[in-house]
Design a protein around this motif. Structure first.
Motif, PDB file in Angstrom:
ATOM      1  N   TRP A   7       0.827  -1.200   0.000  1.00 52.59           N
ATOM      2  CA  TRP A   7       0.000   0.000   0.000  1.00 52.59           C
ATOM      3  C   TRP A   7       0.859   1.247   0.000  1.00 52.59           C
ATOM      4  CZ3 TRP A   7       1.154  -2.738   4.361  1.00 52.59           C
ATOM      5  CH2 TRP A   7       1.651  -2.027   5.451  1.00 52.59           C
ATOM      6  N   PRO A   8       0.412   2.331  -0.631  1.00 51.23           N
ATOM      7  CA  PRO A   8      -0.781   2.375  -1.482  1.00 51.23           C
ATOM      8  C   PRO A   8      -0.538   1.692  -2.822  1.00 51.23           C
ATOM      9  CG  PRO A   8       0.420   4.419  -1.630  1.00 51.23           C
ATOM     10  CD  PRO A   8       1.163   3.578  -0.618  1.00 51.23           C
ATOM     11  N   THR A 109       3.799  -0.897  -5.834  1.00 46.14           N
ATOM     12  CA  THR A 109       3.271   0.462  -5.682  1.00 46.14           C
ATOM     13  C   THR A 109       3.921   1.340  -6.734  1.00 46.14           C
ATOM     14  OG1 THR A 109       2.890   0.317  -3.289  1.00 46.14           O
ATOM     15  CG2 THR A 109       3.191   2.516  -4.225  1.00 46.14           C
TER      16      THR A 109
END
Lengths: 114, 114
Positions: A7-8, A109
């Motif tokens: 994440w993100p 990511t």
């Protein structure tokens, strides 16, 4: 089965701003964890690895740091982003504590620094 | 210097045709060898790996690779490609006895034409 989350999914950040990327592995205790960076259209470069909580080894210096606050969590961060930090960041895991095993990668990511 | 080379940056084949993607390594001892695939905007998936034993290893989705010590190579093959095989293929190596260190080639982009 083991699952790895990052994440993100994607970030757009300004030059000079801070960054924190996360990685969590579920279903495996005491994994080895890794961070990789991939420039757009390029190959992968290993940045850090960790074999246990609180321990991180740096492989390549890119003005980034990494931490392992929990057994299942690996964090990549910097206080000040550079344009050159743009790219795709991948977390990977392998069985620990042995050093002979396959690395499995997360979904990544995507980071764009403007 | 220890390294891995993928001499073909881009390969285009017709659907149903056979495929070979080349990988050569430069190590004093036989390293551990891997092929990963990266579909557009995704993380890496392991296709197959070689540690020792039978030089021909089978992977997922009909892929296989052949290790050659005399040629320092680990070429990836598939008898009949499908359009969904279009992706970037990475050859990677780890020094003998240490798979924490994973060094990637530059990758080969495979385009399968209908």
């Amino acid at each position: 089965a083991q699952t790895i989350h990052q994440w993100p999914v994607a970030e757009i950040k300004a030059v000079g701003s801070p960054l924190s990327l996360g990685c969590t592995i579920k279903g495996k205790s005491s994994p080895n964890l890794y961070w990789y960076w991939q420039a757009t259209g390029g190959t992968l470069q290993q940045l850090f690895y960790s074999i246990t909580v609180g321990q991180v080894e740096s492989v390549v210096q890119l003005n980034l740091s990494a931490s392992r606050p929990k057994d299942d969590q690996f964090i990549l961060s910097t206080e000040k982003l550079l344009l050159s930090h743009s790219g795709f960041y991948l977390c990977a895991w392998s069985r620990g504590p042995f050093n002979q095993d396959t690395q499995y990668f997360g979904p990544g990511t995507r980071l764009l620094v403007l | 210097a220890q390294s891995v080379t993928q001499p073909d940056a881009r390969v285009t084949v017709s659907e149903g045709a056979s495929l070979q993607l080349r990988c050569k390594y430069s190590y004093s001892a036989t390293p551990y060898l891997f092929w990963y695939v990266q579909y557009p905007r995704q993380g890496l998936q392991l296709l197959l790996k070689y540690y020792s034993g039978d030089p021909v290893v089978q992977g997922v989705n009909g892929f296989e690779a052949e290790f050659s010590k005399s040629n320092s190579s680990f070429h990836l093959r598939k008898a009949s490609v499908h359009w969904s095989d279009s992706a970037v293929y990475f050859c990677a190596v780890s020094p003998p006895g240490n798979t924490r260190k994973l060094i990637f080639g530059l990758g080969t982009t495979l385009q399968v034409q209908p």
